[in-house]
Motif scaffolding. Structure first.
Motif, short mmCIF file in Angstrom:
data_model
loop_
_atom_site.label_atom_id
_atom_site.label_comp_id
_atom_site.label_asym_id
_atom_site.label_seq_id
_atom_site.Cartn_x
_atom_site.Cartn_y
_atom_site.Cartn_z
N ARG A 173 -3.87 -0.75 -6.00
CA ARG A 173 -3.49 -2.02 -5.34
C ARG A 173 -3.61 -3.20 -6.31
O ARG A 173 -4.03 -4.30 -5.93
N GLY A 183 0.81 -1.21 0.00
CA GLY A 183 0.00 0.00 0.00
C GLY A 183 0.85 1.26 0.00
O GLY A 183 2.04 1.25 0.36
N GLU A 184 0.23 2.38 -0.38
CA GLU A 184 0.99 3.63 -0.51
C GLU A 184 1.42 4.17 0.84
O GLU A 184 2.49 4.78 0.95
#
Length: 524
Positions: free
Chosen positions: A484, A390-391
């Motif tokens: 994602r 994830g970011e």
């Protein structure tokens, strides 16, 4: 341009079955006719093909409907020539990027086989029969800043085969707006505009765009909804209805085998599962089997009735490859992870209906980077798996690299000193009072957590002080793991073409290595 390899076991959502197909084929060999994908196995697969002159002639006539005269068509007309098959749903604007990778992989394998004495041509199966419009009515692209953009066509729900869906207002202008800032955006949009015209269909537009994108490669296309192909498919569909109880029993047994071996079954099967749909009044209708009868919304059909209507039947996911290979002299099928997984189930149908099964080949895959992305990854010490959390996790990793070296050293030294003190105290207390040693361990966990918290806060502060790093994080994440998803599974190939130019197709083709089963990281 250069490439490096990433094992599929480092990619998200790689199943145990697919990993073993790639890296431990001995473990999955019993589920496939040719599990090792050697030249000897390809030759054995080609020798197992028995296509009569009459069937081959009918196949060529069916292909002539939508395919121009070509060297591949001439070659396939000759006895002994085999087909390297691949295919994909007819998604908006060519679907995900891996559609192109599949097609190019088929070309490369066919050429290699031909060079090694097995004359072969590449064939692309347009999955026009599928009726899940929600899976094909959209495409993802990115703009000049790598921001993801979703393009979508609206239509009311229907069981109509997606290949026959008429294009009313394909979002070409939205595509133009998204790609407008990219160097070759106008050229790409012009090509799409010539293919996706109002009044055309999803299947026809997809096929036209694919042919334009791959104009340098001689790939035959198959639309199974054409009447000529429906006639060619009828014998296999008739056999599937006739043998339905036997096939269901074999599938249920295979599913049990897969589960006992620690694998999942890709396609759910029950005793009532029908391997066929009914094409009627422009719709693809689901059937349920009950002994020798099939039920559709209260209507009942005997097996004999459906066998008489074999040309109006459509195969489900497990039967489709068998029907396909009943029409073609298929030596190999190139598919993605899910396709290779369900072929382990389909193998039982192959044996019962065709008596042969082609080589199942995992498709090649790519993550394409530009020079800026490569430099950023080197600067921050990133590798591909770093993006799969994830970011937020990526931003934290970048932030940690922005902490001043002296502060980072001080934090590490302090943590080390505390760690040494905790271990020494635990050692002394273990001999004195074990319960006190346990208390120290609990306190130690709290102390470690606090040090980590301080380090994360320092990293967050560094990130706030460096807005460019935040932009770099978004740039990388949107390119490599957008929404994602793996890049190749979300984005269409179109924005990459718009960014890097028409020669990108040839570069991808040159980068395909038949002996490499890993995912490929390609820097342009």
């Amino acid at each position: 341009m250069h490439c490096s390899c990433v094992r599929h076991t480092e990619l998200p959502n790689t199943s145990k079955l697919f990993a073993d197909i790639l890296y431990h084929p001995d473990r999955t060999a019993r589920f496939y006719s040719y599990p090792y994908r050697t030249l000897e196995e390809y030759r054995a697969s080609a020798q197992a093909v028995h296509l009569t002159d009459e069937r081959r002639a009918a196949l060529i006539e069916a292909l002539r409907v939508d395919n121009p005269a070509s060297a591949s068509l001439e070659a396939l007309a000759r006895p002994g020539t085999v087909a390297v098959m691949t295919g994909q749903q007819v998604g908006l604007f060519s679907g995900p990027a891996y559609t192109i990778y599949k097609a190019l992989h088929a070309v490369k394998l066919a050429r290699w086989l031909s060079e090694n004495g097995v004359p072969a041509v590449p064939v692309f199966w347009l999955a026009t029969e599928d009726h899940d419009f929600a899976e094909v009515n959209h495409a993802w692209v990115f703009d000049a800043s790598n921001a993801p953009v979703k393009l979508e066509m609206q239509r009311s729900a229907s069981a109509q085969p997606v290949g026959n869906v008429t294009l009313a207002a394909p979002p070409v202008e939205a595509l133009r707006a998204a790609l407008g800032g990219l160097p070759f955006g106008d050229d790409v949009v012009a090509m799409v505009e010539r293919s996706y015209r109002s009044g055309s269909t999803m299947g026809k537009a997809f096929g036209e765009l694919l042919r334009r994108l791959l104009k340098s490669f001689d790939i035959l296309q198959v639309d199974p909804m054409l009447p000529a192909f429906r006639s060619l498919a009828a014998p296999a569909l008739r056999a599937a209805v006739e043998k339905a109880p036997e096939l269901t029993t074999a599938l249920l047994a295979r599913n049990q085998e897969l589960q006992e071996a620690g694998y999942h079954t890709q396609v759910h099967v029950e005793p009532q599962t029908s391997l066929v749909f009914l094409l009627e009044n422009g719709k693809r209708l689901a059937l349920r089997r009950h002994d020798e009868e099939y039920i559709l919304n209260g209507r009942r059909f005997t097996s004999a009735e459906l066998m008489e209507r074999a040309a109006e039947l459509s195969p489900n996911a497990l039967l489709r490859p068998v029907v396909q290979d009943s029409m073609f002299p298929t030596v190999a099928y190139i598919g993605g992870p899910a396709e290779n997984a369900y072929l382990a189930q389909s193998e039982t149908i192959y044996r019962a209906i065709l008596g042969r099964m082609p080589v199942a080949v995992p498709r090649t895959g790519f993550t394409i980077l530009d020079a800026r992305a490569e430099k950023l990854m080197e600067r921050f010490g990133l590798c591909l798996p770093d993006f799969f959390h994830g970011e937020d996790a990526l931003r934290q990793k970048l932030a940690a690299r922005l902490i001043p070296a002296t502060l980072h050293t001080a934090l590490q030294e302090a943590a080390g000193t505390v760690e040494t003190a905790i271990h020494r105290l635990q050692s002394e207390l273990s001999a004195f009072d074990p319960t006190l040693a346990q208390a120290v361990e609990r306190s130690g966990r709290k102390i470690r957590y606090q040090f980590g918290k301080i380090e994360r806060k320092a990293g967050a502060e560094a990130m706030r002080r460096d807005a460019r790093a935040a932009r770099d994080s978004a740039y990388l994440n949107n390119l490599i793991y957008p929404e994602r998803h793996l890049q190749e599974r979300l984005y269409s190939f179109l924005p990459f073409l718009a960014k890097h130019g028409p020669e990108l197709i040839d570069r991808v083709y040159e980068s395909i290595q038949l002996e490499c089963v890993d995912h490929r990281l390609m820097v342009i």
